[in-house]
Design an enzyme around this catalytic site. Structure first.
Site, PDB file in Angstrom:
ATOM      1  CE  LYS A 136      -3.734  -2.377   2.430  1.00 33.56           C
ATOM      2  NZ  LYS A 136      -4.358  -2.694   3.723  1.00 33.56           N
ATOM      3  CD  GLN A 147      -3.089  -4.178   6.915  1.00 34.68           C
ATOM      4  OE1 GLN A 147      -3.083  -3.200   6.190  1.00 34.68           O
ATOM      5  NE2 GLN A 147      -3.697  -5.304   6.572  1.00 34.68           N
ATOM      6  CG  ASP A 204      -9.595  -0.078   5.630  1.00 34.38           C
ATOM      7  OD1 ASP A 204      -9.541  -0.321   4.404  1.00 34.38           O
ATOM      8  OD2 ASP A 204      -8.972  -0.742   6.489  1.00 34.38           O
TER       9      ASP A 204
END
Ligand code: NAP
Length: 285
Positions: free
Chosen positions: A50, A94, A117
């Site tokens: 990412k 994460q 997200d």
């Protein structure tokens, strides 16, 4: 005729190029900050990918590494700091977090305006209400794959296997928004094979290596394989037995090179979306 391969890698590269072009046109440098707690090797690889993709597209990226033993208060403190930092556009925690840390509490602490997200209750609620803003990256990637492959969703019978907050649930909402007739299956579904055979669009997102067999798939179906499973011999496979599925499906995503690259591309796009929205409403923080 064997199924057409839906080239997630190529479609993601095109989306990244478009994000990069929009970043340049806007004259901004959206900033993505990722929080990585613990030593999970797969998470470390995802965060690195990412970071690399974000920089390549002209975004600023930073990873804050915390030990697996990090105190919940410290992690919450980091999120609170990033929430009020005007230089930060996107915050990503994460997952999975180390054993013993309650992921929900951290996700809910993220400012919805920086929730790239799309997992905070505000953004999940917006999606369910049919007014999406920041949408979870993997399901958004699936929708974009279907669009790029010119798969008609309106009126189609779609089956999503897996009901996680990360993938299955938001994808069911997105497909509903795209006018599909959606069935959401899970571990308690009776006769999953029969549900699969009825589906014109089949999305497998349960994390069970090659559970969906070729004879579960209806002739001419479009198959999107979200699963990523590492076998004992080191091979990476999806939730669908790809070679068998190729014999009956019209189109299918490969693993790797299907949904995975789209997840990252959608994260970059979400970071740009958040950055533009925050600049349009600077008081929103
Ligand atoms: P998760 O939170 O573990 O959820 C799995 C879901 O699958 C649950 O709803 C579960 O049902 C259902 N399920 C499990 N076994 C099943 C079975 N035998 N039959 C029917 N349903 C079953 O997983 P997740 O985070 O959604 O991830 C799913 C998969 O996608 C994993 O392989 C993950 O690695 C992969 N993934 C890939 C990407 C990508 O970028 N490609 C991104 C995210 C996730 P219950 O609710 O009844 O337990």
């Amino acid at each position: 005729m064997p199924a057409r391969i839906i080239d997630g890698k190529g479609i993601a590269a095109a989306l990244n190029a478009e994000t990069s072009r929009r970043v340049t046109a806007a004259g901004i440098r959206p900033r993505l900050v990722m929080l990585l707690a613990g030593e999970d090797p797969a998470s470390a690889i995802y965060v690195r990918s990412k970071d690399r993709a974000a920089r390549a597209a002209g975004l600023a990226a930073e990873t804050i590494r915390l030990p697996g033993s990090v105190a919940e208060a410290e992690l919450l403190g980091e999120i609170a700091r990033l929430n009020v930092d005007p230089e930060v556009d996107g915050i990503l925690v994460q997952l999975p977090l180390p054993e013993g840390i309650r992921a929900r509490a951290f996700i809910e602490a993220i400012d919805p305006a920086k929730d790239v997200d799309g997992l905070t209750p505000v953004n999940a609620g917006r999606l369910l209400a049919g007014a999406p803003f920041l949408v979870p990256c993997t399901p958004l990637g699936v929708i974009k794959l279907l669009a790029a492959a010119e798969v008609a969703t309106a009126g189609a019978r779609a089956l999503v296997i897996g009901r996680s907050a990360l993938v299955g649930r938001p994808l069911a909402a997105l497909l509903t928004g795209a006018d599909a007739t959606v069935t959401l299956a899970h571990s308690r579904t009776r006769d999953l094979a029969a549900e699969c055979r009825r589906a014109e669009i089949l999305v497998a997102a349960m994390g069970r290596a090659e559970l969906v067999r070729g004879d579960w798939i209806g002739s001419g179906a479009v198959v999107i394989d979200v699963g990523i499973n590492r076998l004992a011999d080191g091979r990476l496979v999806g939730d669908v037995a790809t070679a068998e599925a190729m014999e009956v499906a019209a189109a299918i995503t490969p693993v790797p090179g299907g949904v995975g690259p789209m997840t990252i591309a959608c994260l970059l796009e979400n970071t740009l979306t958040a950055a533009l929205a925050r600049r349009a409403q600077p008081c929103a923080g």
